[in-house]
Structures are given as structure tokens and as C-alpha cells.
Motif scaffolding. Structure first.
Motif, short mmCIF file in Angstrom:
data_model
loop_
_atom_site.label_atom_id
_atom_site.label_comp_id
_atom_site.label_asym_id
_atom_site.label_seq_id
_atom_site.Cartn_x
_atom_site.Cartn_y
_atom_site.Cartn_z
N ASP A 150 12.45 -40.64 -13.66
CA ASP A 150 11.98 -40.20 -14.67
C ASP A 150 11.97 -41.23 -15.90
N LYS A 151 13.08 -42.00 -16.03
CA LYS A 151 13.26 -43.20 -17.22
C LYS A 151 12.28 -44.50 -16.71
N ILE A 152 11.69 -44.53 -15.34
CA ILE A 152 10.87 -45.32 -15.29
C ILE A 152 9.27 -44.57 -16.14
N SER A 153 9.17 -43.87 -15.57
CA SER A 153 7.78 -43.18 -15.80
C SER A 153 8.24 -43.62 -17.93
N GLU A 154 8.88 -42.56 -18.75
CA GLU A 154 9.39 -43.24 -19.43
C GLU A 154 8.76 -44.41 -20.75
#
Length: 175
Positions: A150-154
Motif C-alpha cells: 500500500d505504501k509503494i502504491s501510494e
């Protein structure tokens, strides 16, 4: 009789001031010469002004001649045969030239994956910071494989796809 003796006999017998009379006659006779000298000065001043105007007109003509040269307004053009591989933008400052570009291989979307993790919901105990698209992604000990995704996608937006597939974090370049 000398001229000095004539001068000394001013007004002899008639009461006239011959000296003043002669000076006035000479002054009257010099008027045309003085007028010509004054006209000459005026003409020289006008000549100087016209010379300055001629110099400025010559400079203007030179500038106009450069503007009337059609090559000064030629648009530079760029041509290439493979759109999307090589791009160039023409500029009026560009120097005419020919360049040959050889493309050895095209970049392809890249995909990488992590090691397999049995439980995607367990904290991994990882810490540190890395960047995606110049945005920092900071991991702390409580992050799981899913929270890292999720952090990478954001941070990546629409340039990187981050997915968890069968316990593996898979990153794929979308460009």
C-alpha cells in the motif's frame, strides 16, 4: 602724402570725422562677406545634421536588408522515422545538421518480486527508507507485506503496480 598724415587731418576744413566715416564704409563693404561667412556656418551645420541622418539611414537599411533575407525566417524542421523512440523539438536557434541515431533496444516494463512470505499479514520487522518516483517510502517494524504494498502504491501513483501474489510482493513498471 602718407596715409598716416591723411588720418591726422580728420575734419580739415569741413569738420567731418573722416576716420569714423571710413570705418563705417569698410563695415558696410564687409557686410556681404560677413553674411556669406554666416551662411557658410549655417550650411556646415546642416551638412553635419544630414551626414548624421545618412549614417543612421545606412544602419537602418543594413538591418532591413537582413530582415528581407528569406533564410532568416526559415523554420527549422526535424524529421524522424520512429515516433515515440526519438523525439526532437526544432528551434529558430538550431544549427542545421544531420544526426543518425541507432536504437539498439527499446526499454521494456520491468517486473521484480520479493522472497516468498508464508503470512502476508504478519509484521516483517523491517525498517528503513527507499524512494519511488522521488517520494520516500519509510518502513517500520510493524509493517506487513500488505502495508508495504500500500505504501509503494501510494508513492508510485500510476507508474508502478504493487501487488501481493501468493506471498510475494511483485512490482511492475507501468511505463
Amino acid at each position: 602724402m602718407s596715409t598716416s598724415s591723411l588720418m591726422s587731418v580728420s575734419g580739415l576744413g569741413s569738420g567731418l570725422d573722416w576716420r569714423t566715416l571710413i570705418d563705417e564704409i569698410i563695415a558696410i563693404e564687409r557686410r556681404p562677406i560677413n553674411n556669406l561667412l554666416a551662411r557658410k556656418d549655417g550650411i556646415n551645420q546642416k551638412k553635419s545634421v544630414w551626414s548624421d541622418i545618412a549614417t543612421k539611414l545606412s544602419a537602418l537599411k543594413s538591418s532591413v536588408d537582413r530582415l528581407s533575407d528569406p533564410s532568416a525566417f526559415e523554420i527549422k524542421k526535424v524529421s524522424y522515422s520512429v515516433t515515440g523512440v526519438v523525439e526532437a523539438t526544432p528551434s529558430w536557434q538550431a544549427t542545421p545538421a544531420t544526426y543518425n541515431v541507432t536504437v539498439n533496444s527499446l526499454a521494456k516494463a520491468h517486473t521484480i518480486g520479493s522472497d516468498d512470505f508464508a503470512d502476508t499479514g504478519t509484521a516483517l520487522g523491517l525498517t528503513g527508507t527507499f524512494t519511488v518516483n522521488e517520494k520516500p517510502v519509510t518502513l517500520d517494524v510493524s509493517d506487513t507485506l500488505l502495508s508495504i504494498r500500500d505504501k509503494i502504491s501510494e508513492a508510485a501513483g500510476d507508474t508502478v503496480s504493487a501487488q501481493v501474489i501468493d506471498g510475494t510482493l511483485v512490482l511492475k513498471s507501468l511505463n
